[in-house]
Design an enzyme around this catalytic site. Structure first.
Site, PDB file in Angstrom:
ATOM      1  N   VAL A  75      22.397   1.712   2.815  1.00  0.00           N
ATOM      2  CA  VAL A  75      21.721   0.682   3.411  1.00  0.00           C
ATOM      3  C   VAL A  75      20.746   0.240   2.248  1.00  0.00           C
ATOM      4  O   VAL A  75      19.978   0.885   1.344  1.00  0.00           O
ATOM      5  CB  VAL A  75      20.911   1.308   4.476  1.00  0.00           C
ATOM      6  CG1 VAL A  75      19.916   0.126   5.231  1.00  0.00           C
ATOM      7  CG2 VAL A  75      21.643   1.532   5.612  1.00  0.00           C
ATOM      8  N   CYS A  76      20.638  -1.040   2.361  1.00  0.00           N
ATOM      9  CA  CYS A  76      19.603  -1.752   1.300  1.00  0.00           C
ATOM     10  C   CYS A  76      18.856  -3.060   2.377  1.00  0.00           C
ATOM     11  O   CYS A  76      19.187  -3.037   3.303  1.00  0.00           O
ATOM     12  CB  CYS A  76      20.129  -2.257   0.055  1.00  0.00           C
ATOM     13  SG  CYS A  76      21.393  -3.586   0.067  1.00  0.00           S
ATOM     14  N   ALA A  77      18.371  -3.974   1.565  1.00  0.00           N
ATOM     15  CA  ALA A  77      17.713  -5.005   2.113  1.00  0.00           C
ATOM     16  C   ALA A  77      18.562  -6.103   2.948  1.00  0.00           C
ATOM     17  O   ALA A  77      18.714  -6.516   3.897  1.00  0.00           O
ATOM     18  CB  ALA A  77      16.638  -5.689   1.168  1.00  0.00           C
ATOM     19  N   MET A 104      19.301  -4.715   6.022  1.00  0.00           N
ATOM     20  CA  MET A 104      18.350  -4.397   6.862  1.00  0.00           C
ATOM     21  C   MET A 104      18.013  -5.785   7.544  1.00  0.00           C
ATOM     22  O   MET A 104      17.480  -5.823   8.748  1.00  0.00           O
ATOM     23  CB  MET A 104      17.017  -3.866   6.361  1.00  0.00           C
ATOM     24  CG  MET A 104      17.181  -2.314   5.932  1.00  0.00           C
ATOM     25  SD  MET A 104      17.504  -1.272   7.263  1.00  0.00           S
ATOM     26  CE  MET A 104      15.946  -1.139   8.018  1.00  0.00           C
TER      27      MET A 104
END
Length: 381
Positions: A75-77, A104
């Site tokens: 997961v990243c932004a 996200m």
């Protein structure tokens, strides 16, 4: 170059896994501060944070931390960094690895419809769980008509769901002027020809026309006796108004949550509104039936998610179990709701301006304003 075997997982797919209590391992590659502020949580989720800049030159240092017996989601932004890291893990022989499509930002915007229950004279009520931000919206459906309460800005989700139910949206309502997220109530009403309702005491500064949501309002959905009865319940805001639907459900807005109570400080009026908040919770709500099912506008922790993701509780049970409803000493209550509060929601002043119709940011600016968790409760434990 595309990595063979690398898969993306959508926010909807991840939501269903969280609600089904599937065991997952989350590798979050955002900065430490972003992770500490807001992360993906669930009863069966294990999560670690290793910032992307530690992994640019390879993932060797984290390989021994990645399990082989669970699904792994990176997961990243926004997605890009997680695609790179997930690809590296796959190339190093790790299986069952995927990345969160849209990052996200996508997680923050996903809405999962959950049926709450049936209504006495036909029809149903649904809860829309914004799992990444803790927001809850509702749709009451009866005899081809629908009302949407505390609509989020992703209005197409509500329109599409109403079509699936063969219902026309006739009303949209906000229980109060929101400060942690941008309301889609007016937009949805304008797009569908519905009536938009807002408590007048929260509308002193709004620049658009609205219907007054007060205790004199009569809102009926469908031809059956599914009345929405407004109950003035100030404290989170001066205009906060709860709704009793079908004499079964209490939509409490941001006044009462499953594990906490609303905060009175987001309009800068904490000291002024403490007495209102206490009176609503300890007097007005006490006069209501204990058998009402409380349906709040937010939840704070994944532990508040019940079967299928539903967030609800019987009012009588909350009077026994919710810490915010069991402070007999008024000074103790005042201190609890005015001191040592969580940080205020990101960009909450600007969000209030948007919800008043005073500023009109772009879609991307609206997404950025809503980054992070909701913080409408006095505490989140």
């Amino acid at each position: 170059m595309e990595t063979i075997g690398l898969k993306g997982m959508t926010a909807g797919e991840l939501t269903k896994k969280v609600l089904d209590n599937t065991e997952l391992f989350i590798l979050d590659v955002r900065n430490d501060s972003d992770y500490d502020d807001w992360k993906i949580e669930g009863a069966t989720i294990e999560s670690i944070n290793v910032p992307y800049f530690h992994l640019i030159d390879g993932v060797d240092d984290v390989l021994d931390k990645i399990p082989d017996d669970k699904e792994v989601v990176v997961v990243c932004a926004k997605e890009g960094s997680s695609v790179f890291v997930a690809g590296q893990l796959v190339e190093q022989g790790k299986h069952h690895v995927s990345y969160l499509v849209g990052g996200m930002k996508a997680w923050s915007e996903h809405l999962e419809p959950v049926k709450v229950g049936d209504l006495q004279d036909g029809g149903s009520i649904y809860q829309f769980v914004r799992i990444g931000k803790g927001c809850l919206s509702y749709m009451v459906v009866s005899n081809g008509e629908a009302a949407v309460i505390d609509t989020l800005r992703m209005t197409e989700v509500f329109e599409n769901f109403a079509k699936e139910q063969n219902a026309v949206i006739k009303h949209t309502l906000d229980t109060h002027l929101h400060a942690d997220h941008i309301s889609g109530g007016l937009k949805l009403a304008q797009h569908t020809g519905a009536k938009y309702w807002l408590p007048p005491k929260d509308a002193d500064e709004v620049v658009f026309n609205y219907n007054q949501l007060d205790e004199h309002a009569e809102i009926t959905v469908g031809n059956t006796k599914i009345h929405i009865q407004p109950v003035y319940s100030p404290g989170h805001t001066i205009g906060s108004t709860s709704l009793i639907v079908d004499n079964q459900y209490l939509l409490s807005g941001d006044i009462l949550f499953v594990q906490s109570i609303g905060r009175p400080d987001l309009a800068g009026k904490a000291e002024d509104w403490v007495s209102d908040l206490r009176n609503t919770l300890y007097s007005r709500y006490k006069r209501l039936s204990e058998d009402l099912i409380v349906l709040p506008a937010h939840f704070g922790k994944a532990t508040e998610l019940g079967v299928g993701g539903k967030v609800s509780a019987r009012l009588g049970d909350l009077f026994k179990e919710n810490p915010g409803l069991n402070m007999e000493d008024e000074a103790e209550f005042r201190k609890a709701v005015t001191e040592n509060l969580p940080p205020q929601p990101h960009a909450y002043q600007e969000i209030r301006q948007v919800n008043m119709g005073k500023i009109t940011p772009t879609d991307e600016e609206q997404r950025d304003m809503e980054t992070g968790p909701n913080r409408c409760a006095i505490h989140d434990k």
